[in-house]
Design a protein around this motif. Structure first.
Motif, mmCIF file in Angstrom:
data_model
loop_
_atom_site.group_PDB
_atom_site.id
_atom_site.type_symbol
_atom_site.label_atom_id
_atom_site.label_comp_id
_atom_site.label_asym_id
_atom_site.label_seq_id
_atom_site.Cartn_x
_atom_site.Cartn_y
_atom_site.Cartn_z
ATOM 1 N N GLU A 168 -38.464 -14.054 72.828
ATOM 2 C CA GLU A 168 -39.277 -14.382 73.994
ATOM 3 C C GLU A 168 -38.718 -15.587 74.741
ATOM 4 O O GLU A 168 -38.794 -15.660 75.966
ATOM 5 N N ARG A 169 -38.111 -16.513 74.009
ATOM 6 C CA ARG A 169 -37.761 -17.797 74.603
ATOM 7 C C ARG A 169 -36.294 -17.908 74.996
ATOM 8 O O ARG A 169 -35.977 -18.142 76.153
ATOM 9 N N GLU A 170 -35.390 -17.752 74.036
ATOM 10 C CA GLU A 170 -33.988 -18.025 74.371
ATOM 11 C C GLU A 170 -33.057 -16.825 74.279
ATOM 12 O O GLU A 170 -31.938 -16.886 74.797
ATOM 13 N N LEU A 171 -33.463 -15.759 73.638
ATOM 14 C CA LEU A 171 -32.605 -14.579 73.537
ATOM 15 C C LEU A 171 -33.187 -13.437 74.366
ATOM 16 O O LEU A 171 -33.264 -12.302 73.917
ATOM 17 N N ASN A 172 -33.578 -13.751 75.586
ATOM 18 C CA ASN A 172 -34.252 -12.775 76.442
ATOM 19 C C ASN A 172 -33.409 -11.524 76.634
ATOM 20 O O ASN A 172 -32.192 -11.593 76.772
ATOM 21 N N LEU A 173 -34.090 -10.380 76.694
ATOM 22 C CA LEU A 173 -33.377 -9.124 76.924
ATOM 23 C C LEU A 173 -32.780 -9.078 78.320
ATOM 24 O O LEU A 173 -31.830 -8.338 78.564
ATOM 25 N N GLY A 174 -33.308 -9.856 79.243
ATOM 26 C CA GLY A 174 -32.751 -9.899 80.586
ATOM 27 C C GLY A 174 -31.514 -10.763 80.706
ATOM 28 O O GLY A 174 -30.868 -10.760 81.751
ATOM 29 N N ALA A 175 -31.167 -11.513 79.674
ATOM 30 C CA ALA A 175 -29.957 -12.341 79.689
ATOM 31 C C ALA A 175 -28.807 -11.526 79.108
ATOM 32 O O ALA A 175 -28.797 -11.225 77.913
ATOM 33 N N VAL A 176 -27.866 -11.164 79.943
ATOM 34 C CA VAL A 176 -26.744 -10.327 79.499
ATOM 35 C C VAL A 176 -25.715 -11.253 78.863
ATOM 36 O O VAL A 176 -24.735 -11.672 79.492
ATOM 37 N N ARG A 177 -25.961 -11.578 77.586
ATOM 38 C CA ARG A 177 -25.116 -12.517 76.833
ATOM 39 C C ARG A 177 -24.961 -12.021 75.414
ATOM 40 O O ARG A 177 -25.701 -11.156 74.939
ATOM 41 N N SER A 178 -24.027 -12.633 74.696
ATOM 42 C CA SER A 178 -23.637 -12.131 73.375
ATOM 43 C C SER A 178 -24.394 -12.766 72.219
ATOM 44 O O SER A 178 -24.164 -12.400 71.063
ATOM 45 N N ASP A 179 -25.300 -13.710 72.477
ATOM 46 C CA ASP A 179 -25.893 -14.492 71.385
ATOM 47 C C ASP A 179 -26.757 -13.654 70.444
ATOM 48 O O ASP A 179 -26.757 -13.893 69.232
ATOM 49 N N ALA A 180 -27.501 -12.689 70.964
ATOM 50 C CA ALA A 180 -28.331 -11.850 70.086
ATOM 51 C C ALA A 180 -27.465 -10.977 69.195
ATOM 52 O O ALA A 180 -27.788 -10.768 68.011
ATOM 53 N N LEU A 181 -26.364 -10.479 69.719
ATOM 54 C CA LEU A 181 -25.459 -9.673 68.894
ATOM 55 C C LEU A 181 -24.833 -10.526 67.794
ATOM 56 O O LEU A 181 -24.690 -10.069 66.652
ATOM 57 N N LEU A 182 -24.493 -11.762 68.109
ATOM 58 C CA LEU A 182 -23.950 -12.657 67.084
ATOM 59 C C LEU A 182 -24.994 -12.935 66.010
ATOM 60 O O LEU A 182 -24.661 -12.976 64.813
ATOM 61 N N LEU A 183 -26.268 -13.109 66.396
ATOM 62 C CA LEU A 183 -27.330 -13.304 65.415
ATOM 63 C C LEU A 183 -27.414 -12.118 64.465
ATOM 64 O O LEU A 183 -27.609 -12.293 63.253
ATOM 65 N N PHE A 184 -27.269 -10.912 64.983
ATOM 66 C CA PHE A 184 -27.291 -9.710 64.154
ATOM 67 C C PHE A 184 -26.223 -9.786 63.064
ATOM 68 O O PHE A 184 -26.504 -9.539 61.880
ATOM 69 N N PHE A 185 -25.015 -10.151 63.425
ATOM 70 C CA PHE A 185 -23.937 -10.206 62.434
ATOM 71 C C PHE A 185 -24.101 -11.389 61.477
ATOM 72 O O PHE A 185 -23.730 -11.299 60.302
#
Length: 611
Positions: A168-185
């Motif tokens: 909700e705060r920093e890994l928004n789905l509207g932000a086209v960035r790689s940080d959420a994918l890095l969190l997954f790994f």
């Protein structure tokens, strides 16, 4: 005779009470398991809502990832190695494009759905991580006098709630960035490490190496945490006293670590070789070098070669931007014409040889700044600390015996290491999510409670608090989504993946007669640096720039120039079809500029050169 006759009913009455307590506990456990089964589905619904209604929030990072995805789909693999942007997230965007086949005007919604699937992956990886923590507790932590404060279902609920707050705060789905994918790994790598600790088979070492390798392909930052983790695991194996066979033996650990290292190298090495050849020197990525210059040495972020404002860094630029005119500053990017905006598509190319230098004053100032950013982040994520504090107040505790918490410490140390790598240079909220969760979730798993004898069982309080936190997170997301949907309902385009300004600018360029492939010049901070997605939408790549040195309104700046004809002539020689700028709404619009489809963007058409 009377005393015995009065004492005999006690056991008979206690049996039903004990049975009732067991039945109540069983019913409570069944209800909790049902909540745990349903809760991820609620998160999925929240994710669908954010994929539809999350607001537009693109920047140059997003456009660079999209441009690399285009290069992948066009099989132009020479453009994929990049000193600043690693390719895994762009590959995910390219996969989304290949499946959905969007037009340029609808691609952003596709990218939101790509982020939604990454969000689902993070949910699954978070659950796997929590279950791996529980597995270590079961296999390596045994104590008859105490038990975990949070059961596995309660810990899962707390973890997923914290994950939802982060998205909700920093890994928004509207932000086209790689940080959420890095969190997954990172979640996967930490889970495989925990499985190894709990006696998992050798293939977990292979999976660990693979997760770390693809994590590096997602973001160059991951190279250092991966290297430290593999090194620490190898040193641990060397120093093991036990030489017997089995999962914890020295031979198994050393062999498994070597296997993990080989797989990590097999995944990471081709990319390292590619960018090293591109840069002409060994490198795993240029972002650390550049960020240290920008944030510590106080180097100017743009056009350093012309301004000479390097701060305490040094450079002898090999291929700076070509300066067409010094006043006003006009630049050409024709020598490296790749991406929507070459200066952001490949920052390492233009800043090659920029070298950081240690500067004590700058480092101290940056540490102070990063401390303030960390405090602000913690203040914005108090839910986890409130939960920890409430559990400690309710009677839970951290055991004095190291054996009761030490097995859960390596993952937390790994998270702290990531924080330590970021901390001296730059902290952003999206950087902190991984370290935060890798520290807080083991800290929750370490909490203990007395197994028997407590007047009030802390486990009931812990479970209640975890359930409350979980549903508060969903309620907050539902409130946020409802508000977003109401705001979009009255908009001309009721979807989140849309900006009237940016899409209006792109449509206006099309209406002016610019064709896909024609090149333009950007003018001013908003059109060039803050968001140049308009150029990608119109398929009119930026190949020149007019800089406003003081960052003021380009309209006023243009009106003050006395050599406007020379600027136009120089750009005309480059084949530039138009200059695009964003003027302040109250500014006087200079002659020759045309408003683009009702937006604050304006274009100055340039006729084709007669030669």
């Amino acid at each position: 005779m009377d005393a015995p006759s009065q004492a005999t009913p006690a056991p008979a009455s206690s049996a039903p009470a004990s049975s009732a307590a067991r039945e109540a506990a069983s019913a409570s456990s069944t209800l909790l398991r049902r909540i745990v089964l349903i809760y991820p589905l609620l998160l999925v619904l929240c994710g669908i809502g954010y994929a539809k209604y999350d607001n537009y929030q693109l920047d140059g990072d997003a456009v660079a990832f999209m441009d690399i995805a285009d290069a992948m789909r066009a099989h132009n693999f020479a453009l994929v190695p990049n000193g600043y942007w690693n390719p895994a997230y762009s590959a995910a965007l390219a996969a989304g494009q290949a499946i959905a086949h969007p037009s340029r005007w609808t691609e952003l919604q596709t990218f939101y759905w790509v982020n939604f699937w990454i969000f689902l992956g993070c949910i699954a990886a978070c659950i796997y991580f929590v279950r791996s923590l529980a597995l270590v507790r079961e296999h390596l932590i045994v104590d008859s006098a105490s038990a975990p404060a949070l059961s596995l279902p309660a810990l899962e609920l707390a973890a997923l709630a914290l994950l939802l707050f982060s998205f909700e705060r920093e890994l928004n789905l509207g932000a086209v960035r790689s940080d959420a994918l890095l969190l997954f790994f990172f979640f996967l790598a930490a889970s495989f490490l925990l499985r190894i600790q709990s006696g998992g088979r050798t293939y977990f070492y292979a999976l660990l190496g693979a997760a770390l390798g693809v994590g590096y392909l997602t973001k160059s930052f991951a190279f250092l945490p991966a290297g430290f983790l593999l090194t620490a695991l190898f040193v641990y194996g060397l120093t093991r006293k036990q030489a017997a066979s089995g999962p914890g033996s020295r031979k198994r650990i050393l062999t498994g670590t070597v296997l993990a290292g080989l797989i990590f190298a097999a995944i990471a090495a081709p990319y390292v070789v590619a960018i090293s050849r591109q840069r002409g020197r060994p490198t795993t990525g240029e972002s650390a070098r550049m960020n240290y210059c920008f944030f510590v040495d106080q180097t100017d972020r743009w056009h350093e070669a012309r301004t000479g404002k390097l701060g305490h860094a040094t450079a002898h630029f090999l291929h700076p931007e070509r300066v067409l005119l010094d006043s006003p500053p006009v630049y050409s990017y024709a020598q490296h014409p790749y991406g929507t905006y070459p200066l952001w598509f490949d920052p390492a190319y233009w800043t090659d040889t920029l070298q950081p230098r240690f500067w004590l004053h700058g480092e101290i100032a940056r540490l102070v700044r990063c401390t303030a950013l960390l405090v602000r982040y913690i203040a914005g994520h108090l839910e986890a600390f409130v939960l920890l504090g409430a559990l400690l107040f309710a009677g839970c505790f951290y055991a004095k015996r190291r054996a009761l918490w030490l097995p859960l410490l390596p993952v937390a140390f790994w998270g702290l290491l990531m924080l330590g790598i970021y901390f001296p240079v730059d902290l952003q909220d999206r950087y902190l999510t991984g370290p935060f969760l890798l520290v807080v979730l083991p800290a929750l798993a370490m909490l203990r409670r007395r197994a028997e004898g407590a007047r009030l069982d802390p486990s009931h309080i812990a479970t209640t608090l975890a359930v409350l936190l979980a549903f508060l997170a969903v309620a907050d997301a539902a409130r946020d989504l409802g508000q977003r949907r109401r705001l979009l309902a009255s908009a001309p385009h009721p979807i989140g993946a849309y900006s009237p300004e940016i899409y209006g600018a792109a449509q206006g360029l099309t209406d002016l007669g610019l064709r896909p492939g024609q090149t333009v010049a950007c003018f001013g901070d908003i059109a060039c640096y803050l968001d140049h997605y308009w150029a990608r939408l119109a398929e009119t790549p930026i190949r020149a720039e007019i800089e406003v040195p003081d960052g003021s309104d380009p309209g006023r700046f243009w009106a003050a120039q006395t050599d406007q004809p020379q600027v136009v002539a120089d750009l005309q020689q480059l084949g530039i079809a138009a200059i695009v700028a964003n003027f302040a709404p109250s500014a006087h619009i200079p002659a020759g500029w045309q408003q683009l489809s009702g937006s604050n963007f304006y274009a100055f058409p340039i006729p084709a050169s007669p030669h």
